[in-house]
Scaffold this active site. Structure first.
Site, short mmCIF file in Angstrom:
data_model
loop_
_atom_site.label_atom_id
_atom_site.label_comp_id
_atom_site.label_asym_id
_atom_site.label_seq_id
_atom_site.Cartn_x
_atom_site.Cartn_y
_atom_site.Cartn_z
N ASP A 104 34.10 31.73 33.49
CA ASP A 104 33.46 31.07 34.63
C ASP A 104 32.67 29.87 34.12
OD1 ASP A 104 31.97 30.29 36.83
OD2 ASP A 104 31.41 32.32 37.42
N HIS A 105 33.13 28.66 34.46
CA HIS A 105 32.51 27.45 33.92
C HIS A 105 31.15 27.15 34.55
CE1 HIS A 105 32.37 24.09 31.40
NE2 HIS A 105 33.61 23.65 31.51
N ARG A 106 30.76 27.89 35.56
CA ARG A 106 29.42 27.68 36.14
C ARG A 106 28.32 28.17 35.21
NH1 ARG A 106 30.19 30.78 41.71
NH2 ARG A 106 31.03 32.26 40.18
#
Length: 472
Positions: free
Chosen positions: A444-446
């Site tokens: 998850d790049h968040r």
């Protein structure tokens, strides 16, 4: 099995009292005070946080059977497991509302429990009324199934050319139903030309006196802005393949489909990393006689690396914050009949890989128990929904590399390929042949950035290439 109770309404002078009539069969059962009532509605329970409907696998008891507290009555299939349900009250199973093989939404009645024989007739009448009222509701979605249609095509649909009526139930393709509704064609009066008499879109167009070509010409001159909606309509319709068979999703397959769609809303990225496995392979041959699997070794290595990189073990639940998990729970993907489930090795970083001490519960033994329960559909909710990081291993099938889809509610998933001989150059430029596997991680790049994942994979690689710490 999970300890979850059914809700039930009471057919008496206390309409707001909703005692529990049944509960899922656990190993230890909690009791609630007995509520005096004549007829209780047995509701479909929510067996997991993702469950919206349940399927009746089998009724262990039949209508008219006298029930005692603690007796198993029905088996319910959730999106993850089958749950035995036992009675919470003495009474009589007066009526079965939802039969075996049928599904019902969570919270809807599936049966009626009577207190005495005097209430059986009343319960059966109530069940018949519920079944008759549910029938139109169940058929309504079939009419609403076709999506909304643009209004500009309704103009060329006056009277319908009548065709010979077909006896029995009308069978038509979804697109044919959509066209019939769009052009106001009575589909019950059409004779189908498709396989087994199925009504096709061509049958509807013929009855409406139109052909595909003129239909396109009507849309273009109507309004310049309307051609845009036309391509999506063509994209959503698929050609009919003669002899094809439609098989509905099982409850578990529907849950997997829902989770995969949810994962599309998460911005993810992937990082691959090659790791030499000669030392791990040697360790595996050494501990294999003790019942240790390669999956358990990989799970242990991932857990140890996650301790050093807690952000990879974190979760983004609201799109605004990090949730750092206090436990390292490794979920491992397991294929079962017509489905997929991820049993969880809880606190995998703290559990020994095999029994070093007498009486200790090893990671390998725990994993074996989880797999057996998963294939028997006997996992409790906390055994499949508490993962903080997922491992998917297809190496045993010879797959050298693949990408995994991030499960909802987690920050990363690791895809492990097969270990194969590879030519590797060392720092001095000398070549040698070593076993090597490719690991791909989807994150998850968040909350997880490229540098975070690279550092985690470096640590994981060091553990795999020097695996002595796995057995300490």
């Amino acid at each position: 099995m999970a300890s979850l109770s059914f809700s039930s309404s009471v057919s008496s002078s206390t309409p707001f009292l909703r005692p529990s009539a049944f509960l899922l069969k656990p190993r230890s059962i909690s009791r609630v005070p007995l509520v005096r009532a004549k007829i209780r509605e047995i509701f479909m329970p929510a067996l997991s946080s993702t469950m919206t409907e349940g399927k009746i696998v089998s009724w262990i008891k039949s209508e008219g059977d006298v029930l005692s507290k603690g007796e198993s009555v029905v088996v319910v299939e959730s999106d993850k497991a089958d749950m035995d349900v036992e009675t919470f009250y003495d009474g009589i199973l007066a009526a079965i509302v939802v039969n075996e093989g049928e599904t019902a939404p969570v919270g809807s009645p599936i049966g009626l429990l009577a207190e005495t024989e005097d209430e059986i007739a009343e319960a059966k009448a109530k069940a018949a009324a519920q079944s008759s009222s549910a029938a139109p509701t169940a058929s309504a979605p079939k009419v609403e199934e076709p999506g909304p249609v643009t209004a500009n095509v309704e103009a060329p649909a006056p009277a319908v050319a009548a065709a010979p009526a077909t006896p029995g139930k009308v069978v038509a393709t979804p697109y044919a139903k959509k066209l019939a509704k769009q052009h106001k064609v009575d589909i019950n009066k059409l004779a189908g030309t498709g396989p087994f008499g199925r009504i096709t879109s061509e049958d509807v167009e013929k009855a409406a006196g139109i052909t595909p070509a003129p239909k396109a010409n009507v849309v273009v001159p109507s309004a310049p802005a309307t051609p845009a909606p036309s391509p999506p309509k063509a994209a959503t319709s698929f050609p009919e393949i003669p002899g094809s068979k439609v098989v509905p999703f099982t409850t578990m397959q529907a849950a997997v489909s829902k989770n995969m769609l949810e994962s599309l809303s998460v911005p993810t990225f992937r990082v691959g990393y090659p790791i030499a496995t000669d030392a791990l392979d040697a360790l595996y041959e050494k501990v294999k006689p003790k019942g240790v699997t390669m999956t358990a070794l990989l799970a242990k290595a991932a857990a140890m690396a996650l301790v050093q990189h807690p952000v990879v073990n974190a979760t983004c639940k609201d799109g605004k914050s990090f949730t750092y998990n206090s436990s390292v729970n490794i979920a491992v993907a397991v294929a079962i009949n017509d489905g997929l489930i991820t049993p969880v090795l809880q606190d995998a970083d703290k559990v020994e890989i095999h029994e070093l001490n007498i009486g200790s519960l090893s990671l390998s033994k725990k994993w074996k128990e989880l797999v057996e329960k998963a294939r028997a559909k006997q996992l409790q909710p906390q055994e499949y929904n508490s993962g903080t990081f997922t491992l998917s291993n297809l190496g045993m099938f010879g797959v050298d590399r693949f990408d995994a889809i991030l499960p909802p509610g987690q920050g990363a998933i690791m895809a492990v390929g097969a270990s194969k001989p590879s030519v590797i150059a060392d720092k001095e430029g000398f070549f040698s042949v070593k076993n090597q596997m490719l690991v791909n991680v989807t994150a998850d790049h968040r909350i997880i950035y490229g540098a975070d994942l690279a550092a985690f994979l470096q640590t994981f690689s060091k553990i795999i290439e020097n695996p002595e710490s796995l057995t300490m």
